[in-house]
Motif scaffolding. Structure first.
Motif, PDB file in Angstrom:
ATOM      1  N   TRP A   1       0.955  -1.125   0.068  1.00  0.00           N
ATOM      2  CA  TRP A   1       0.209  -0.143   0.079  1.00  0.00           C
ATOM      3  C   TRP A   1       0.945   1.272  -0.066  1.00  0.00           C
ATOM      4  CZ3 TRP A   1      -5.181  -0.222  -0.887  1.00  0.00           C
ATOM      5  CH2 TRP A   1      -5.642  -1.158  -0.531  1.00  0.00           C
TER       6      TRP A   1
ATOM      7  N   ILE B   1       2.589   4.540   1.146  1.00  0.00           N
ATOM      8  CA  ILE B   1       2.738   5.155   2.481  1.00  0.00           C
ATOM      9  C   ILE B   1       3.042   6.213   2.266  1.00  0.00           C
ATOM     10  CG2 ILE B   1       3.196   3.077   3.551  1.00  0.00           C
ATOM     11  CD1 ILE B   1       6.205   3.620   3.589  1.00  0.00           C
ATOM     12  N   ASP B   2       3.097   7.379   3.530  1.00  0.00           N
ATOM     13  CA  ASP B   2       3.665   8.703   3.086  1.00  0.00           C
ATOM     14  C   ASP B   2       4.948   8.713   2.866  1.00  0.00           C
ATOM     15  OD1 ASP B   2       4.732  11.194   5.147  1.00  0.00           O
ATOM     16  OD2 ASP B   2       2.869  11.542   4.058  1.00  0.00           O
TER      17      ASP B   2
ATOM     18  N   THR C   1       7.830   2.815  -0.987  1.00  0.00           N
ATOM     19  CA  THR C   1       6.589   3.752  -0.610  1.00  0.00           C
ATOM     20  C   THR C   1       5.331   3.237  -1.394  1.00  0.00           C
ATOM     21  OG1 THR C   1       7.297   5.258  -2.184  1.00  0.00           O
ATOM     22  CG2 THR C   1       8.054   5.726   0.009  1.00  0.00           C
TER      23      THR C   1
END
Length: 273
Positions: free
Chosen positions: A177, A179-180, A202
């Motif tokens: 997924w 991510i920041d 990421t």
């Protein structure tokens, strides 16, 4: 053969790496992108993950799960220098392996492995596998690619024989997924990661990563990383009185000359001052 350092050698054959370190310890800050099986032929390997330290001795083997951050310390044991064999199982290889399996014989309802560093128990299969590759340490003749692929296959079968939980670990092809980005970079800027690898970790393609990064910074990703490393280096030198020779490695620079030049360009004086 790749000479990676004056006192280090690394041979690479089709995702199997043979590493020598002749003097002192070598600390590597690694993001483990693909699953890895590591055998210590001589010396010792220390693996530091958060607050845990795992020591791998001569003749022992460890499994490193993908998409995790691990510090490796490759060090001698007495007069015995470090050498080891590293097997990398990338996604495409494991997909191909999975397609060849009889799905009816795959264990069902197996929980996922929670640990990212797993010291393996003594196994005749694992021992014989790596012992069969030791001659390549001293051979100038490159082994056939098909032979190295067979060794990789043998490595996977050995893991599945040791613990059926490896089925859920090795053959989990779920996409990461998103991510920041900034949170990831702040936690990992000191690691030797390419922009491709940062995009992967990421949960993005390279093009998507670059597009998303433009939304949060006017700098390029490479420029952001350099400035972030220099800022930390400045703080360590000024506030903690650390040596320049320690700091440049700690913040993620591999080359002292590059660090010194970048520091002077950024702050107007060399790091030694």
């Amino acid at each position: 053969m790749e000479n990676t350092h004056n006192d280090a050698l690394k041979f690479s054959y089709s995702n199997i790496f043979f590493s020598y370190y002749f003097n002192n310890e070598r600390i590597c800050r690694n993001m483990i992108k693909d699953h890895m099986l590591v055998f210590v032929y001589s010396g010792e390997l220390l693996l530091l993950e958060e607050k845990n330290t795992i020591k791998i001795h001569k003749g022992e083997c460890v499994f490193l799960k993908k998409d995790n951050r691990v510090n490796m310390i490759k060090q001698p044991n007495g007069k015995e220098k470090f050498s080891g064999i590293f097997m990398v199982f990338n996604r495409n290889f494991l997909r191909e392996f999975y397609q060849s399996l009889d799905k009816n014989k795959i264990p069902q309802n197996i929980e996922k492995l929670k640990q990212s560093v797993i010291k393996l128990p003594k196994s005749s299969a694992i021992t014989s596998l790596f012992q069969s590759m030791i001659p390549y340490f001293d051979s100038e003749e490159k082994p056939m690619e098909k032979l190295m692929k067979l060794k990789l296959l043998e490595g996977v079968y050995s893991l599945l024989q040791i613990d059926e939980h490896f089925y859920t670990c090795l053959f989990d092809f779920t996409a990461i997924w998103k991510i920041d980005i900034m949170e990831f970079l702040e936690n990992n800027y000191m690691y030797d990661l390419s922009i491709d690898e940062i995009a992967h970790f990421t949960g993005r393609s390279l093009s998507t990563f670059k597009r998303d990064f433009k939304k949060i910074s006017d700098l390029s990703p490479q420029k952001w990383l350099i400035e972030r490393r220099l800022k930390t280096a400045y703080d360590l030198l000024k506030n903690e009185n650390k040596k320049v020779s320690e700091v440049y490695l700690e913040v993620g620079f591999k080359n002292f000359s590059h660090f010194s030049t970048a520091f002077k360009r950024q702050y107007g004086f060399p790091p030694s001052k």
